[in-house]
Each structure stands twice: as structure tokens, then as C-alpha cells.
Scaffold this motif. Structure first.
Motif, mmCIF file in Angstrom:
data_model
loop_
_atom_site.group_PDB
_atom_site.id
_atom_site.type_symbol
_atom_site.label_atom_id
_atom_site.label_comp_id
_atom_site.label_asym_id
_atom_site.label_seq_id
_atom_site.Cartn_x
_atom_site.Cartn_y
_atom_site.Cartn_z
ATOM 1 N N THR A 27 27.755 19.530 -63.812
ATOM 2 C CA THR A 27 27.427 20.721 -63.022
ATOM 3 C C THR A 27 26.368 20.422 -61.964
ATOM 4 O O THR A 27 25.357 19.775 -62.261
ATOM 5 C CB THR A 27 26.908 21.839 -63.960
ATOM 6 O OG1 THR A 27 27.884 22.058 -64.978
ATOM 7 C CG2 THR A 27 26.680 23.140 -63.206
ATOM 8 N N THR A 28 26.626 20.894 -60.757
ATOM 9 C CA THR A 28 25.637 20.797 -59.684
ATOM 10 C C THR A 28 25.194 22.206 -59.331
ATOM 11 O O THR A 28 26.036 23.086 -59.112
ATOM 12 C CB THR A 28 26.261 20.140 -58.431
ATOM 13 O OG1 THR A 28 26.743 18.848 -58.810
ATOM 14 C CG2 THR A 28 25.236 19.976 -57.308
ATOM 15 N N ILE A 29 23.882 22.423 -59.279
ATOM 16 C CA ILE A 29 23.353 23.708 -58.791
ATOM 17 C C ILE A 29 22.776 23.445 -57.401
ATOM 18 O O ILE A 29 21.984 22.515 -57.215
ATOM 19 C CB ILE A 29 22.258 24.273 -59.704
ATOM 20 C CG1 ILE A 29 22.754 24.434 -61.142
ATOM 21 C CG2 ILE A 29 21.768 25.618 -59.170
ATOM 22 C CD1 ILE A 29 21.710 24.993 -62.117
ATOM 23 N N VAL A 30 23.206 24.268 -56.446
ATOM 24 C CA VAL A 30 22.764 24.094 -55.067
ATOM 25 C C VAL A 30 21.862 25.275 -54.711
ATOM 26 O O VAL A 30 22.299 26.426 -54.750
ATOM 27 C CB VAL A 30 23.982 24.072 -54.112
ATOM 28 C CG1 VAL A 30 23.519 23.797 -52.691
ATOM 29 C CG2 VAL A 30 24.988 23.018 -54.553
ATOM 30 N N GLU A 31 20.607 24.982 -54.387
ATOM 31 C CA GLU A 31 19.630 26.046 -54.116
ATOM 32 C C GLU A 31 19.100 25.911 -52.687
ATOM 33 O O GLU A 31 18.655 24.846 -52.283
ATOM 34 C CB GLU A 31 18.491 25.966 -55.137
ATOM 35 C CG GLU A 31 17.275 26.804 -54.830
ATOM 36 C CD GLU A 31 17.559 28.291 -54.622
ATOM 37 O OE1 GLU A 31 18.251 28.897 -55.444
ATOM 38 O OE2 GLU A 31 17.086 28.824 -53.583
ATOM 39 N N ALA A 32 19.113 27.031 -51.959
ATOM 40 C CA ALA A 32 18.697 27.002 -50.557
ATOM 41 C C ALA A 32 17.190 26.759 -50.393
ATOM 42 O O ALA A 32 16.758 26.131 -49.433
ATOM 43 C CB ALA A 32 19.067 28.332 -49.890
ATOM 44 N N ARG A 33 16.395 27.235 -51.345
ATOM 45 C CA ARG A 33 14.937 27.146 -51.168
ATOM 46 C C ARG A 33 14.392 25.818 -51.717
ATOM 47 O O ARG A 33 15.124 25.045 -52.336
ATOM 48 C CB ARG A 33 14.270 28.342 -51.851
ATOM 49 C CG ARG A 33 14.721 29.657 -51.242
ATOM 50 C CD ARG A 33 14.187 30.848 -51.992
ATOM 51 N NE ARG A 33 12.874 31.257 -51.501
ATOM 52 C CZ ARG A 33 12.155 32.223 -52.075
ATOM 53 N NH1 ARG A 33 12.607 32.850 -53.133
ATOM 54 N NH2 ARG A 33 10.996 32.568 -51.572
ATOM 55 N N ASP A 34 13.093 25.611 -51.513
ATOM 56 C CA ASP A 34 12.497 24.335 -51.935
ATOM 57 C C ASP A 34 12.180 24.299 -53.422
ATOM 58 O O ASP A 34 11.793 23.261 -53.953
ATOM 59 C CB ASP A 34 11.214 24.065 -51.119
ATOM 60 C CG ASP A 34 10.157 25.145 -51.342
ATOM 61 O OD1 ASP A 34 10.515 26.242 -51.833
ATOM 62 O OD2 ASP A 34 8.985 24.907 -51.020
ATOM 63 N N LYS A 35 12.323 25.455 -54.094
ATOM 64 C CA LYS A 35 12.054 25.504 -55.542
ATOM 65 C C LYS A 35 13.109 26.374 -56.198
ATOM 66 O O LYS A 35 13.599 27.321 -55.565
ATOM 67 C CB LYS A 35 10.696 26.174 -55.791
ATOM 68 C CG LYS A 35 9.524 25.220 -55.815
ATOM 69 C CD LYS A 35 8.283 25.939 -56.290
ATOM 70 C CE LYS A 35 7.439 26.362 -55.129
ATOM 71 N NZ LYS A 35 6.208 27.027 -55.429
ATOM 72 N N PRO A 36 13.425 26.128 -57.472
ATOM 73 C CA PRO A 36 14.342 27.047 -58.165
ATOM 74 C C PRO A 36 13.615 28.344 -58.521
ATOM 75 O O PRO A 36 12.404 28.450 -58.354
ATOM 76 C CB PRO A 36 14.724 26.263 -59.425
ATOM 77 C CG PRO A 36 13.569 25.345 -59.674
ATOM 78 C CD PRO A 36 12.975 25.023 -58.325
ATOM 79 N N GLY A 37 14.350 29.323 -59.022
ATOM 80 C CA GLY A 37 13.726 30.557 -59.525
ATOM 81 C C GLY A 37 14.221 31.823 -58.849
ATOM 82 O O GLY A 37 14.238 32.874 -59.455
#
Ligand SMILES: Cc1cc2nc3c(=O)[nH]c(=O)nc-3n(C[C@H](O)[C@H](O)[C@H](O)COP(=O)(O)OP(=O)(O)OC[C@H]3O[C@@H](n4cnc5c(N)ncnc54)[C@H](O)[C@@H]3O)c2cc1C
Length: 493
Positions: A27-37
């Protein structure tokens, strides 16, 4: 299914990623911001740690489960400590009410308001327990994909008179107006108006009494960091600063995602933790069925936005508990202004977060960290220039905290900044700047909410506040369980 990609690393995306990766899906999670949450982002400013969003951690078992899936313990990554009282509620006339999990203390707090309501409270707790068992324990992680699933839930909805509002239901059990507010305000924590949210949401009361109210040492950001660590430890890939531009489809199947820089990540299944309207309107702009779904979603009611003032101040405040609700002079009227009339009223109701009373390390020695939050109408109802409103509301909120709790607040401030509805829209892609996605009302619940699997693209999934069961950490983590269940059922139909 061997490879999955998830757009967005909010609580929903991370919880889904952990579940998939624990089941052996790459699984890959792609997040736009510099940190998760996502809404649980965190900032460091001038030696202070500020949590952007969730601070009241309830139902810790649903989080612990995410570690136990792979034989680990959450405690190895995150330290949760109980918060007592759960909240101190305070009114402008000086009345206060400590809402705790200790029956004796709680009864004496109720007696302070209205001795005759002690028996009514006991009956309300029974009601809340019954809807909790049915609505949260039994149906909270059930994916409502068709009307038949809703029909099965119908007898329970009738039995619990789900068409009534939480406030109307509470009012059947207790007479004192302040106690009615104390037992009904919880829907605001998931975006619901106590006057219109279905009585089913009275289950939040039992949820808190059952599992307690907790705080993650180091702030909620540390809980997020722990989840990200658990996901990566299982072999998952978390890509930060990576914006999904398009969810690619071929015919009626999703084939992966394309990022802003042009990279493509192919996948057998795609899940979106991003805002619902952003997902359907923008990420799936090439799909006709998705555009129709975006039209339908845009016609629904979205929960309000929030305005938050974060401030770090000189001094320690052992007398101010971790969570406070500062009710204003009006309850119903203020809620109507926010939810119906789209008015920014002169009077305020605030939630005050004071994490340094639990974890002093969130501020430099001899200093304290706070945020004060006011529910405000979303951008569809109140399309103001928030850069003009921001300093006015910021001052009004700090003045109110000053009047009620910290008289020389302005002189004590070391650092402050605010977060407005336009920030929700710009940072998180939130439709109308809504803080909690679809409003939790009966006609937007369960099957009538966004489905955890898309109706037309069978390997496209959704997770997070806009899906069943809804906003709040327990809700979005439950939605991840429902979505993972669908993805892992041999699926990709
Ligand atoms: C101020 C505030 C206080 C709250 N307090 C509490 C509380 O005390 N307790 C509680 O239980 N709940 C609370 N809530 C509710 C709770 O925080 C939310 O319901 C929950 O965190 C939402 O999680 P989510 O998984 O839906 O995703 P979100 O947090 O919305 O995350 C979605 C993620 O997707 C990313 N994304 C969006 N578009 C893209 C794209 N195109 N490409 C890549 N990434 C993208 C975003 O950057 C974001 O990180 C609060 C909410 C707010 C706003």
C-alpha cells in the motif's frame, strides 16, 4: 488485489493503510502536505506545540486494534493518558459543570444544577447505551452499500426514535436547560447541530463513558506520527508533499493515481481519504459517473466550519482543565445562526483546549499552550473575505477567554495565529471549508451517506469523515475498518 494506493494521510487514510498492509497488500499513501494527519496536523512555533484539530481521544480500543493486527502494542509508539474531568462546562452566569466518568461526582454535579434530574440522567444513560450498542458496536463498521442494509437497521432506528434530534431526546429525560446543553453539545464535535442531528448521535455520551477521554502525550500529532510509523514498519510507503492530480480510470475501473509532478502510481484498487467533492469533482474529472456523484454531493448539507485561535502565553494555569466548553448566552439561537442563517453572531460559544495542564512539555518552561475554537458557518452560507474577518474574530475570541478565565491574556501572549474556513478549503481541499464533511443528519447517515465503495467504479473506495459512520476519530477509524473489509473480501469485483 496486490497493490493499493490511498489518497490522503488523515486518520482514515492511515488506519486503512495499516489494515491493508497488515493483510499483506502493498500500500502507498500519497499525502499532499509535508506531514500526515490532515485535520490532525501539528505546528511547532516559538517553542510551543499546537495541535490543529482533534484533541479529545475517545474509544482508544479502535486505535489499539490497528497495532494488534500485527501483534504489536500501540503503547510502544504512543502514550495515552486519561483526562479528568472529561470537560468543564461553563456558562456566562458563572455556573460550571464538571463532566466526569466518576458516577458519584457526576451525580453531585447534576444535583448542583437540578436534583430532580438525577433519575432522568440515569434513564438517558440507558438510552445512550442502547443506541451505542446498536449504532456504534453493531453497525459502526458495517458498510451500508444498498438500501437493504438500511432496511435491516430500520427497526432499531424506529425503536430509538432516530427521527428526533439529540436535544429533543435529551429533553425527554432532563428538565434543566444547562444539563440539556451538557448532554447534547457532543454532536458539535462531529459537525452536527444538536437541534437537528439524529438522536442516534446521543451514543457519543456512552462512547465517552465506556472508553474514557484520553490525550496523547506530545499532542495528537504524536498519535498520528505513531500511526505513520506503524504503517511504514509494516512495509507501507508514505509519500509526503505529493498531491494526487487524477485518479486514473479505464472503463469502469480505477487503475492508479497521477501526481502533480506527473508520476503515476498504478494500483489494483484506489481509495480516497480526500474531501468527497474534491475527489469526485476534481480527481475524477474524466469520469461521467463521478461528475454525477459530485452533483449529488454538492446538493447535500455540509457541516459548518470552525475558527480557531492558537496562542502560547506566559504563565501556568493549573486551575484551567484540559478541555473546557464556554457556552454563550444563547444555545438554540446561536446554533440556528451558524447552521441555518449563515450569520457570524456577536455572541460566541467556545471550546478551549489547554494541553499543557496534562503535558507541560508542549510549551517552554513557565508557559502554556491553548487553542480556542468557535463553530462558524461554512463558506456556502457565509462567503466572507475571511482575511478581513480574521483579526476581528481573533480579538473577540481572546477577549472572551480573557473575560472568563485569563484577565490579562493580551499582555501574556508570546505567539498566536488563527485558522479560518478558507484555510480548511486551501490546506485540505475541504468543500465549503467544512470542518467535518457531510452534516450528520438522519437523511445523510448510513446508506444515505457517501458509500465506502463507489457505486459505479467497483475498485474505487472511500474512507474518512464523509463516509459511514462519519466524522471524529472513532468514526473515521471505523470507516477504515468498513472500507478495508470491502477491499479485502476478495473483492475488486
Ligand atoms: C478543529 C477540529 C477539532 C476536532 N476535534 C476532534 C476531537 O477532539 N476528537 C475527535 O475525535 N475528532 C475531532 N475532530 C474531527 C476529526 O479531526 C476529523 O473528523 C478527522 O480527523 C478526519 O479525518 P479524515 O480521515 O476524514 O481525513 P482528513 O483529516 O480530512 O485528511 C484528509 C487528507 O487528505 C489529504 N488530501 C486531500 N486532497 C489530496 C490530494 N489531492 N492529494 C493528496 N492528499 C490529499 C489532505 O491533505 C489530508 O491530509 C476535529 C476536527 C477539527 C477540524
Amino acid at each position: 488485489m496486490q497493490r493499493a494506493v490511498i489518497t490522503g494521510a488523515g486518520f482514515g487514510g492511515l488506519a486503512l493503510g495499516i489494515r491493508l498492509q497488515s493483510a499483506g497488500i502493498a500500500t502507498t499513501i500519497v499525502e499532499a502536505r509535508d506531514k500526515p494527519g490532515g485535520r490532525a496536523y501539528a505546528w511547532q512555533r516559538d517553542g510551543f506545540t499546537f495541535d490543529a484539530g482533534p484533541t479529545v481521544i475517545t474509544a482508544p480500543e479502535v486505535l489499539r486494534e490497528l497495532w494488534r493486527l500485527s501483534g504489536r502494542e500501540m503503547a510502544d509508539d504512543v502514550t495515552l493518558v486519561p483526562v479528568d474531568p472529561f470537560y468543564r462546562l461553563s456558562w456566562p452566569d458563572g455556573t460550571s459543570f464538571d463532566y466526569t466518568n466518576d458516577d458519584t461526582r457526576l451525580r453531585s454535579e447534576i444535583a448542583k444544577l437540578e436534583p430532580a434530574d438525577i433519575a432522568g440522567y440515569a434513564r438517558f444513560l440507558q438510552y445512550s447505551t442502547a443506541v451505542y450498542d446498536e449504532g456504534y458496536v453493531r453497525l459502526g463498521t458495517e458498510p451500508f452499500l444498498d438500501w437493504r442494509s438500511m432496511a435491516k437497521a430500520a427497526p432499531a432506528l424506529v425503536q430509538h426514535q432516530a427521527w428526533r434530534s439529540v436535544y429533543a431526546t435529551v429533553s425527554r429525560f432532563v428538565k434543566n436547560e444547562k444539563l440539556r446543553q451538557a448532554l447534547s453539545f457532543h454532536t458539535l464535535l462531529v459537525g452536527g447541530n444538536p437541534m437537528t442531528a439524529s438522536a442516534v448521535y446521543a451514543l457519543i455520551h456512552k462512547l465517552e463513558r465506556e472508553g474514557g477521554v484520553w490525550f496523547a502525550m506530545g499532542g495528537t500529532g504524536q498519535l498520528v506520527a505513531g500511526m505513520a510509523r506503524q504503517f511504514e514498519r509494516l512495509g507501507g510507503t508514505l509519500r509526503l508533499n505529493a498531491r494526487v492530480e487524477t485518479i486514473e480510470t479505464l472503463g469502469d475501473r480505477a487503475t492508479g493515481v497521477t501526481l502533480a509532478g506527473g508520476d503515476t502510481i498504478p494500483a489494483d484498487a484506489v481509495a480516497s481519504n480526500a474531501d468527497l467533492v474534491h475527489t469526485y469533482r476534481h480527481l475524477l474529472r474524466g469520469s461521467r459517473s463521478a461528475q454525477r456523484q459530485a452533483d449529488r454531493l454538492e446538493r447535500k448539507r455540509f457541516s459548518p466550519s470552525l475558527f480557531l485561535v492558537h496562542f502560547g502565553i506566559k504563565g501556568s494555569w493549573p486551575g484551567i482543565p484540559h478541555h473546557m466548553i464556554l457556552f454563550g448566552p444563547r444555545y438554540q439561537g446561536l446554533l440556528a445562526d451558524i447552521y441555518d442563517h449563515g450569520l457570524l453572531s456577536e455572541d460566541l460559544a467556545l471550546y478551549l483546549h489547554h494541553p499543557t495542564v496534562t503535558d507541560p512539555d508542549l510549551a517552554p518552561p513557565g508557559h502554556s499552550t491553548f487553542y480556542a475554537l468557535a463553530p462558524v458557518p461554512h463558506l456556502g452560507k457565509f462567503p466572507a473575505d475571511w482575511e478581513q474577518v480574521r483579526p476581528i474574530l481573533e480579538k473577540r475570541i481572546l477577549d472572551e477567554v480573557g473575560r472568563r478565565l485569563i484577565p490579562d491574556i493580551h499582555e501574556r501572549i508570546v505567539t498566536k495565529f488563527s485558522y479560518a474556513p478558507n484555510d480548511f478549503r486551501e490546506d485540505l481541499g475541504a468543500h465549503l471549508g467544512s470542518a467535518f464533511s457531510l452534516e450528520p443528519i438522519l437523511t445523510q447517515s448510513a446508506w444515505l451517506r457517501a458509500h465506502n465503495r463507489d457505486d459505479s467504479i467497483p475498485n474505487l473506495y472511500l474512507v474518512g469523515a464523509g463516509t459511514h459512520p462519519g466524522a471524529g476519530i472513532p468514526g473515521v477509524v471505523a470507516s477504515a475498518k468498513a472500507t478495508a473489509g470491502l477491499m479485502l473480501e476478495g473483492n475488486v469485483k
